[in-house]
Design an enzyme around this catalytic site. Structure first.
Site, PDB file in Angstrom:
ATOM      1  N   ASP A  48      16.943   5.506  22.964  1.00  0.00           N
ATOM      2  CA  ASP A  48      17.012   6.672  23.393  1.00  0.00           C
ATOM      3  C   ASP A  48      15.706   7.448  22.512  1.00  0.00           C
ATOM      4  O   ASP A  48      15.246   6.681  21.174  1.00  0.00           O
ATOM      5  CB  ASP A  48      18.250   7.286  23.072  1.00  0.00           C
ATOM      6  CG  ASP A  48      18.372   8.771  23.506  1.00  0.00           C
ATOM      7  OD1 ASP A  48      19.180   9.172  24.452  1.00  0.00           O
ATOM      8  OD2 ASP A  48      17.877   9.705  22.960  1.00  0.00           O
ATOM      9  N   HIS A  88      15.734   9.959  20.916  1.00  0.00           N
ATOM     10  CA  HIS A  88      16.177  10.529  19.783  1.00  0.00           C
ATOM     11  C   HIS A  88      17.063   9.569  18.822  1.00  0.00           C
ATOM     12  O   HIS A  88      17.613   8.591  19.246  1.00  0.00           O
ATOM     13  CB  HIS A  88      17.160  11.440  20.042  1.00  0.00           C
ATOM     14  CG  HIS A  88      16.714  12.660  20.962  1.00  0.00           C
ATOM     15  ND1 HIS A  88      16.919  12.844  22.340  1.00  0.00           N
ATOM     16  CD2 HIS A  88      16.024  13.773  20.802  1.00  0.00           C
ATOM     17  CE1 HIS A  88      16.134  13.694  23.018  1.00  0.00           C
ATOM     18  NE2 HIS A  88      15.700  14.349  21.976  1.00  0.00           N
ATOM     19  N   ASP A 146      15.440   9.075  27.886  1.00  0.00           N
ATOM     20  CA  ASP A 146      14.726  10.214  27.636  1.00  0.00           C
ATOM     21  C   ASP A 146      13.468   9.694  26.865  1.00  0.00           C
ATOM     22  O   ASP A 146      12.664  10.455  26.549  1.00  0.00           O
ATOM     23  CB  ASP A 146      15.220  11.472  26.963  1.00  0.00           C
ATOM     24  CG  ASP A 146      16.215  10.933  25.691  1.00  0.00           C
ATOM     25  OD1 ASP A 146      16.030   9.575  25.386  1.00  0.00           O
ATOM     26  OD2 ASP A 146      16.897  11.823  25.227  1.00  0.00           O
ATOM     27  N   HIS A 200      24.800  11.710  19.175  1.00  0.00           N
ATOM     28  CA  HIS A 200      24.543  12.440  17.960  1.00  0.00           C
ATOM     29  C   HIS A 200      25.866  13.280  17.199  1.00  0.00           C
ATOM     30  O   HIS A 200      25.948  13.453  16.308  1.00  0.00           O
ATOM     31  CB  HIS A 200      23.914  13.774  18.519  1.00  0.00           C
ATOM     32  CG  HIS A 200      22.477  13.367  19.073  1.00  0.00           C
ATOM     33  ND1 HIS A 200      21.467  12.807  18.239  1.00  0.00           N
ATOM     34  CD2 HIS A 200      21.830  13.573  20.163  1.00  0.00           C
ATOM     35  CE1 HIS A 200      20.314  12.517  18.893  1.00  0.00           C
ATOM     36  NE2 HIS A 200      20.470  12.942  20.078  1.00  0.00           N
TER      37      HIS A 200
HETATM   38 ZN   LIG Z   1      18.114  11.506  23.615  1.00  0.00          ZN
END
Ligand SMILES: [Zn+2]
Length: 321
Positions: A169, A171, A257, A132
């Site tokens: 992931d 995200h 995740d 990120h």
């Molecule tokens: Zn993540």
């Protein structure tokens, strides 16, 4: 010619320096993630197929391959102050966070060097995969974007051009995506929970790159609750895309995740998704780019899930040498 028994091992990075990257008791990204993984990996008994390697720290010049000087100075200052946040409230600034984040970034570069030299046939770095962080900002528990730095490092130090980044992931890997949005030589494929339901809100299928890079990025959002059936349904698109784009090196961000039971997301993969991604990318790497593939741990806030998913990735790396 080498025989199977003579093949280079998979390097797996282990050390207090990696465990130090975390945000303490009660934060999803706690310091215990490193130990949870290594405890499980030892049980898989991979013997000489894996080699434990030590972390190293990235230099400021290496950080600056991807990050802006102003941002690097900002993190250094906040690290010395040791309080407050590096972003709007997700990523606390603890004393020494600059060094801890530099250790994660440097370890991913060590893995790149080990694979490029042939000492390692693939490598895995838990705690890394901080996807990120943008070129000029921290975000979502991520300070320095080791994957983005590794792409630039592969180009500048090792003379490669076409690097593939694959992200499973939960995200969206926004720091990598927007860091290279207009760069047609960064091959990007990301399967994630639809941004309308999960942080960071980006990664729509319509986002395929910008300017001369339009059409060179593959974003695949899945609805909340999607499991292995949905993963298996879209994974062949990633494989076909990587095959077509002909990378010289592959980076897998295998955040755990996306597994069922994660406390902050809503996907329901099992660890079989991570094993499949690692296995198929290993095959592609063997065929397309001399086996050059590294895995970074990424997110994952259910300790059992991250331990199992990352261990399956290392097992797949070892078995497919
Ligand atoms: Zn993540």
């Amino acid at each position: 010619m080498t025989t199977n028994s003579e093949k280079a091992p998979v390097y797996v990075y282990r050390g207090e320096e990696l465990a130090r990257y975390g945000f303490g008791e009660g934060h999803p990204f706690g310091h215990d993630r490193h130990e949870a993984f290594h405890h499980e990996l030892i049980r898989s008994d991979l013997g000489a197929a894996i080699h434990y390697a030590s972390p190293r720290r990235a230099s400021v010049d290496e950080l600056a391959l991807f990050h802006s000087p102003d941002y690097i100075n900002f993190v250094s200052k906040k690290s010395a102050e040791g309080c407050g946040f590096l972003d709007g409230g997700d990523t606390p600034a603890f004393p020494g966070i600059f060094e801890a984040a530099s250790d994660v970034a440097g370890t991913t570069l060590a893995a790149v060097d080990a694979v490029m030299s042939g000492e390692a046939q693939r490598a895995f770095i838990p705690i890394a995969g901080l996807h990120h962080a943008g070129r000029g900002h921290a975000a979502g528990f991520c300070v320095f974007n080791d994957c983005g730095i590794a792409v630039e490092y592969l180009r500048q130090k090792h003379g490669l051009t076409r690097v593939a980044y694959v992200d499973i992931d939960a995200h969206h890997g926004d720091g990598v995506f927007y860091g290279f949005e207009d760069d047609p030589d960064l091959i990007f494929a990301d399967i994630h929970e639809d941004g309308r339901f999960l942080y960071p809100g980006t990664g729509a299928a319509s986002e395929t790159g910008r300017g001369r890079a339009v059409g060179t990025k593959l974003n695949i959002p899945l609805p909340p609750g999607a499991g292995d059936v949905e993963f298996d349904g879209v994974w062949p698109k990633v494989e076909a895309y990587i095959e077509e784009m002909k990378p010289e090196f592959i980076i897998l961000q295998c955040g755990a995740d996306s597994l069922e039971g994660d406390p902050i997301t809503h996907l329901r993969f099992t660890e079989n998704a991570h094993a499949r991604a690692a296995r198929e990318l290993s095959r592609l790497a063997n065929r397309l780019c001399g086996g050059r593939l590294i895995g970074t741990g990424g997110g994952g806030y259910n300790r059992h899930n991250l331990a199992r998913a990352w261990t399956r990735v290392v097992e797949a790396f070892a078995e497919s040498r």
